[in-house]
Scaffold this motif. Structure first.
Motif, short mmCIF file in Angstrom:
data_model
loop_
_atom_site.label_atom_id
_atom_site.label_comp_id
_atom_site.label_asym_id
_atom_site.label_seq_id
_atom_site.Cartn_x
_atom_site.Cartn_y
_atom_site.Cartn_z
N LEU A 118 -51.10 16.86 -15.53
CA LEU A 118 -49.87 16.12 -15.73
C LEU A 118 -48.91 17.01 -16.51
O LEU A 118 -49.26 17.52 -17.58
CB LEU A 118 -50.13 14.83 -16.51
CG LEU A 118 -51.01 13.80 -15.81
CD1 LEU A 118 -51.37 12.67 -16.78
CD2 LEU A 118 -50.31 13.23 -14.59
N VAL A 119 -47.74 17.22 -15.98
CA VAL A 119 -46.73 18.06 -16.63
C VAL A 119 -45.70 17.16 -17.30
O VAL A 119 -45.10 16.30 -16.65
CB VAL A 119 -46.03 18.99 -15.62
CG1 VAL A 119 -45.00 19.86 -16.33
CG2 VAL A 119 -47.07 19.86 -14.90
N ILE A 120 -45.53 17.35 -18.61
CA ILE A 120 -44.57 16.56 -19.37
C ILE A 120 -43.46 17.48 -19.87
O ILE A 120 -43.73 18.41 -20.63
CB ILE A 120 -45.23 15.86 -20.58
CG1 ILE A 120 -46.51 15.15 -20.18
CG2 ILE A 120 -44.24 14.90 -21.24
CD1 ILE A 120 -46.32 13.99 -19.25
N GLU A 121 -42.25 17.24 -19.45
CA GLU A 121 -41.09 17.96 -19.99
C GLU A 121 -40.36 17.02 -20.93
O GLU A 121 -39.98 15.92 -20.54
CB GLU A 121 -40.16 18.42 -18.87
CG GLU A 121 -40.74 19.55 -18.05
CD GLU A 121 -39.71 20.14 -17.09
OE1 GLU A 121 -38.56 19.64 -17.07
OE2 GLU A 121 -40.06 21.08 -16.36
N ARG A 122 -40.19 17.46 -22.19
CA ARG A 122 -39.58 16.58 -23.19
C ARG A 122 -38.42 17.30 -23.86
O ARG A 122 -38.54 18.44 -24.30
CB ARG A 122 -40.62 16.18 -24.24
CG ARG A 122 -40.05 15.23 -25.30
CD ARG A 122 -41.15 14.70 -26.19
NE ARG A 122 -41.70 15.75 -27.05
CZ ARG A 122 -42.93 15.73 -27.56
NH1 ARG A 122 -43.75 14.73 -27.28
NH2 ARG A 122 -43.35 16.70 -28.34
N ILE A 123 -37.31 16.60 -23.95
CA ILE A 123 -36.15 17.07 -24.72
C ILE A 123 -35.98 16.09 -25.87
O ILE A 123 -35.81 14.88 -25.66
CB ILE A 123 -34.88 17.11 -23.85
CG1 ILE A 123 -35.08 18.07 -22.67
CG2 ILE A 123 -33.68 17.54 -24.68
CD1 ILE A 123 -33.91 18.10 -21.71
N SER A 124 -36.06 16.61 -27.10
CA SER A 124 -36.01 15.76 -28.30
C SER A 124 -34.70 15.96 -29.04
O SER A 124 -34.15 17.07 -29.09
CB SER A 124 -37.18 16.11 -29.23
OG SER A 124 -38.41 15.96 -28.56
N TYR A 125 -34.22 14.86 -29.65
CA TYR A 125 -32.89 14.85 -30.26
C TYR A 125 -32.94 14.44 -31.73
O TYR A 125 -33.79 13.63 -32.13
CB TYR A 125 -31.97 13.87 -29.51
CG TYR A 125 -31.76 14.17 -28.06
CD1 TYR A 125 -30.63 14.86 -27.62
CD2 TYR A 125 -32.69 13.76 -27.10
CE1 TYR A 125 -30.43 15.11 -26.27
CE2 TYR A 125 -32.50 14.02 -25.75
CZ TYR A 125 -31.36 14.70 -25.35
OH TYR A 125 -31.17 14.96 -24.00
N VAL B 74 -29.79 18.44 -29.61
CA VAL B 74 -31.13 18.74 -29.11
C VAL B 74 -31.84 19.65 -30.11
O VAL B 74 -31.27 20.65 -30.56
CB VAL B 74 -31.08 19.43 -27.73
CG1 VAL B 74 -32.48 19.87 -27.30
CG2 VAL B 74 -30.48 18.49 -26.69
N VAL B 75 -33.06 19.28 -30.48
CA VAL B 75 -33.81 20.09 -31.45
C VAL B 75 -35.02 20.76 -30.82
O VAL B 75 -35.47 21.80 -31.29
CB VAL B 75 -34.25 19.22 -32.65
CG1 VAL B 75 -35.24 18.15 -32.22
CG2 VAL B 75 -34.90 20.08 -33.74
N GLU B 76 -35.52 20.20 -29.71
CA GLU B 76 -36.77 20.72 -29.15
C GLU B 76 -36.79 20.53 -27.65
O GLU B 76 -36.39 19.51 -27.12
CB GLU B 76 -37.95 19.97 -29.79
CG GLU B 76 -39.31 20.27 -29.16
CD GLU B 76 -40.32 19.16 -29.42
OE1 GLU B 76 -41.53 19.45 -29.34
OE2 GLU B 76 -39.91 18.01 -29.69
N PHE B 77 -37.26 21.56 -26.95
CA PHE B 77 -37.52 21.48 -25.52
C PHE B 77 -38.97 21.90 -25.31
O PHE B 77 -39.34 23.03 -25.61
CB PHE B 77 -36.57 22.40 -24.75
CG PHE B 77 -36.91 22.54 -23.28
CD1 PHE B 77 -37.14 21.42 -22.49
CD2 PHE B 77 -37.00 23.80 -22.70
CE1 PHE B 77 -37.45 21.55 -21.15
CE2 PHE B 77 -37.31 23.93 -21.36
CZ PHE B 77 -37.54 22.82 -20.59
N THR B 78 -39.81 20.98 -24.84
CA THR B 78 -41.24 21.25 -24.70
C THR B 78 -41.70 20.97 -23.28
O THR B 78 -41.34 19.95 -22.69
CB THR B 78 -42.06 20.38 -25.68
OG1 THR B 78 -41.72 20.72 -27.02
CG2 THR B 78 -43.56 20.61 -25.49
N ARG B 79 -42.50 21.89 -22.77
CA ARG B 79 -43.14 21.69 -21.47
C ARG B 79 -44.65 21.76 -21.71
O ARG B 79 -45.16 22.76 -22.19
CB ARG B 79 -42.70 22.75 -20.47
CG ARG B 79 -43.28 22.56 -19.07
CD ARG B 79 -42.70 23.57 -18.10
NE ARG B 79 -41.33 23.23 -17.69
CZ ARG B 79 -40.29 24.03 -17.88
NH1 ARG B 79 -40.44 25.19 -18.50
NH2 ARG B 79 -39.08 23.67 -17.47
N SER B 80 -45.35 20.67 -21.42
CA SER B 80 -46.78 20.57 -21.70
C SER B 80 -47.55 20.29 -20.42
O SER B 80 -47.04 19.65 -19.49
CB SER B 80 -47.07 19.45 -22.71
OG SER B 80 -46.35 19.64 -23.90
#
Length: 255
Positions: A216-223, A229-235
């Motif tokens: 499962l690929v999770i792309e998250r943009i956190s604010y 935007v403070v974080e861009f994560t691909r897990s």
């Protein structure tokens, strides 16, 4: 164990229903695991020995074992052989609350450990520049981690942040959100996109599964509260060990 296994395999694979010989051998091995003749962590006999025990060719053994590795029942260890995979406890994570992996696992009473494979400042990619809103000449901090719970590898996280938010990524040794909290930059909301993908050789090796296994690929943009935007994560999460759960409510117009 060898004699008991012989009783399951001898006569082959031929005794276990129809279909190609390697599928019948696969069913015989599965039955041996279900009966406890082969237990979690046990080593499989060599390819040659399995062929002798089951009275089949080594090509048939190779195909059956490869199939069982792909389905997670067996696990190959380079230089050591093939083993019955240890059971992996499935983990559920809510999609309605923004928490760190460390916090989420700790609430379940699971022992959390991370292995860092990347911590540094880099020239940003165009995707990182646009997503994070970086200024010209600004560096990006990248954090790459293998996330484990109770010793089981569950996920690979690759996070990108502005170098101003995390100027010394090489010093990070715990929770990223705790580090951001200390500088007043912990995110308060996020947008996540979930998709399915097959694991490449590198990520599969880190997660202890076969290449091409589902994830499962999770792309998250956190604010931040300000909207920045403070974080861009691909897990990438192991599909055989992780479930994402979301609570749904009836729209107000239908209440």
């Amino acid at each position: 164990m060898t004699e008991a296994l012989r009783q399951f395999l001898s006569g082959g694979a031929a005794a276990r229903g129809g279909g190609p010989l390697y599928l019948r051998l696969r069913r015989s091995i599965e039955s041996a695991v279900e009966a406890g003749v082969l237990g979690p962590g046990d080593a499989l006999p060599s390819e040659r020995d399995l062929a002798d025990l089951a009275d089949v060719s080594r090509v048939t053994v190779r195909k059956a074992v490869r199939d069982l590795v792909a389905h997670g029942l067996l696990k190959r260890r380079q230089g050591s052989g093939t083993f019955v995979a240890l059971p992996v406890e499935r983990v559920e994570q809510s999609l309605s609350v923004l928490t760190s992996f460390t916090e989420d696992m700790a609430r379940r009473g699971l022992a959390v450990r991370s292995e860092f494979f990347d911590r540094g400042l880099y020239e940003p990619t165009s995707e990182e520049t646009m997503t994070l809103g970086l200024s010209a000449g600004e560096k990006v901090a990248r954090i790459g981690r293998l996330r484990m719970a109770n010793g089981n590898p569950l996920a690979i996280e690759r996070a990108s942040l502005s170098g101003r938010m995390l100027p010394h990524p090489e010093e990070l040794d715990g929770s990223l959100y705790e580090a951001l909290d200390k500088v007043g930059a912990r995110p308060v909301r996020a947008i996540q996109r979930i998709s399915a993908a097959l694991l490449d050789d590198s990520d599969a090796a880190r997660l202890g599964v076969s290449s091409g296994a589902p994830s499962l690929v999770i792309e998250r943009i956190s604010y931040l509260a300000s909207g920045k935007v403070v974080e861009f994560t691909r897990s990438r999460y192991r599909a055989d060990a992780y479930d994402f759960v979301a609570e749904l409510r009836l729209a107000e117009s239908h209440l």
